[in-house]
Design a protein around this motif. Structure first.
Motif, PDB file in Angstrom:
ATOM      1  N   UNK A   1      92.042 -43.175  91.968  1.00  0.00           N
ATOM      2  CA  UNK A   1      91.008 -42.481  91.225  1.00  0.00           C
ATOM      3  C   UNK A   1      90.385 -41.404  92.117  1.00  0.00           C
ATOM      4  N   UNK A   2      90.133 -40.269  91.527  1.00  0.00           N
ATOM      5  CA  UNK A   2      89.577 -39.140  92.277  1.00  0.00           C
ATOM      6  C   UNK A   2      88.089 -39.352  92.563  1.00  0.00           C
ATOM      7  N   UNK A   3      87.661 -38.862  93.717  1.00  0.00           N
ATOM      8  CA  UNK A   3      86.240 -38.935  94.064  1.00  0.00           C
ATOM      9  C   UNK A   3      85.500 -37.779  93.402  1.00  0.00           C
ATOM     10  N   UNK A   4      84.186 -37.856  93.405  1.00  0.00           N
ATOM     11  CA  UNK A   4      83.364 -36.782  92.838  1.00  0.00           C
ATOM     12  C   UNK A   4      83.637 -35.458  93.551  1.00  0.00           C
ATOM     13  N   UNK A   5      83.817 -35.545  94.850  1.00  0.00           N
ATOM     14  CA  UNK A   5      84.075 -34.348  95.644  1.00  0.00           C
ATOM     15  C   UNK A   5      85.400 -33.709  95.245  1.00  0.00           C
ATOM     16  N   UNK A   6      86.414 -34.524  95.025  1.00  0.00           N
ATOM     17  CA  UNK A   6      87.721 -33.995  94.622  1.00  0.00           C
ATOM     18  C   UNK A   6      87.663 -33.377  93.229  1.00  0.00           C
ATOM     19  N   UNK A   7      86.924 -34.008  92.331  1.00  0.00           N
ATOM     20  CA  UNK A   7      86.796 -33.474  90.973  1.00  0.00           C
ATOM     21  C   UNK A   7      86.071 -32.133  91.002  1.00  0.00           C
ATOM     22  N   UNK A   8      84.984 -32.049  91.748  1.00  0.00           N
ATOM     23  CA  UNK A   8      84.229 -30.805  91.824  1.00  0.00           C
ATOM     24  C   UNK A   8      85.045 -29.702  92.481  1.00  0.00           C
ATOM     25  N   UNK A   9      85.822 -30.037  93.493  1.00  0.00           N
ATOM     26  CA  UNK A   9      86.646 -29.044  94.185  1.00  0.00           C
ATOM     27  C   UNK A   9      87.782 -28.551  93.300  1.00  0.00           C
ATOM     28  N   UNK A  10      88.116 -29.302  92.252  1.00  0.00           N
ATOM     29  CA  UNK A  10      89.179 -28.882  91.332  1.00  0.00           C
ATOM     30  C   UNK A  10      88.820 -27.582  90.612  1.00  0.00           C
ATOM     31  N   UNK A  11      87.544 -27.231  90.583  1.00  0.00           N
ATOM     32  CA  UNK A  11      87.114 -25.978  89.971  1.00  0.00           C
ATOM     33  C   UNK A  11      87.496 -24.757  90.786  1.00  0.00           C
ATOM     34  N   UNK A  12      88.025 -24.971  91.974  1.00  0.00           N
ATOM     35  CA  UNK A  12      88.407 -23.861  92.839  1.00  0.00           C
ATOM     36  C   UNK A  12      89.868 -23.497  92.585  1.00  0.00           C
ATOM     37  N   UNK A  13      90.059 -22.460  91.803  1.00  0.00           N
ATOM     38  CA  UNK A  13      91.388 -21.959  91.473  1.00  0.00           C
ATOM     39  C   UNK A  13      91.398 -20.451  91.702  1.00  0.00           C
ATOM     40  N   UNK A  14      92.502 -19.927  92.169  1.00  0.00           N
ATOM     41  CA  UNK A  14      92.640 -18.471  92.340  1.00  0.00           C
ATOM     42  C   UNK A  14      91.648 -17.902  93.326  1.00  0.00           C
ATOM     43  N   UNK A  15      90.974 -16.844  92.906  1.00  0.00           N
ATOM     44  CA  UNK A  15      90.032 -16.176  93.804  1.00  0.00           C
ATOM     45  C   UNK A  15      88.845 -17.068  94.129  1.00  0.00           C
ATOM     46  N   UNK A  16      88.519 -18.011  93.252  1.00  0.00           N
ATOM     47  CA  UNK A  16      87.413 -18.926  93.522  1.00  0.00           C
ATOM     48  C   UNK A  16      87.740 -19.829  94.714  1.00  0.00           C
ATOM     49  N   UNK A  17      88.992 -20.205  94.845  1.00  0.00           N
ATOM     50  CA  UNK A  17      89.420 -21.016  95.993  1.00  0.00           C
ATOM     51  C   UNK A  17      89.241 -20.236  97.288  1.00  0.00           C
ATOM     52  N   UNK A  18      89.546 -18.952  97.248  1.00  0.00           N
ATOM     53  CA  UNK A  18      89.366 -18.114  98.441  1.00  0.00           C
ATOM     54  C   UNK A  18      87.895 -18.034  98.827  1.00  0.00           C
ATOM     55  N   UNK A  19      87.021 -17.944  97.835  1.00  0.00           N
ATOM     56  CA  UNK A  19      85.587 -17.924  98.109  1.00  0.00           C
ATOM     57  C   UNK A  19      85.158 -19.248  98.738  1.00  0.00           C
ATOM     58  N   UNK A  20      85.604 -20.338  98.163  1.00  0.00           N
ATOM     59  CA  UNK A  20      85.261 -21.654  98.703  1.00  0.00           C
ATOM     60  C   UNK A  20      85.738 -21.836 100.127  1.00  0.00           C
ATOM     61  N   UNK A  21      86.953 -21.383 100.409  1.00  0.00           N
ATOM     62  CA  UNK A  21      87.506 -21.499 101.759  1.00  0.00           C
ATOM     63  C   UNK A  21      86.743 -20.629 102.754  1.00  0.00           C
TER      64      UNK A  21
END
Length: 68
Positions: A1-21
């Protein structure tokens, strides 16, 4: 089962992932949060903004349909 942190980080796709990184390391150095937690917070923020955008679009479409 995924943790809350993993679920929230799933919102990072494409350019949003670059911002998060890019944001995670400097913020993690200055706060007690880990890089993973910072990325999760950024992902959750982007997800919430997307939900707001879609909600406002639907409300606007319904109002225009009723006026129509």
């Amino acid at each position: 089962m995924a943790t809350k942190t993993q679920v929230a980080a799933a919102g990072l796709q494409g350019w949003r992932a670059k911002v998060g990184e890019a944001v995670a390391p400097p913020v993690a150095k200055r706060t007690p949060a880990s890089e993973e937690q910072v990325r999760a917070a950024v992902g959750a923020l982007f997800f919430a903004l997307s939900v707001l955008y879609v909600s406002k679009t639907i409300v606007t479409a319904i109002r225009r349909a009723r006026e129509g």
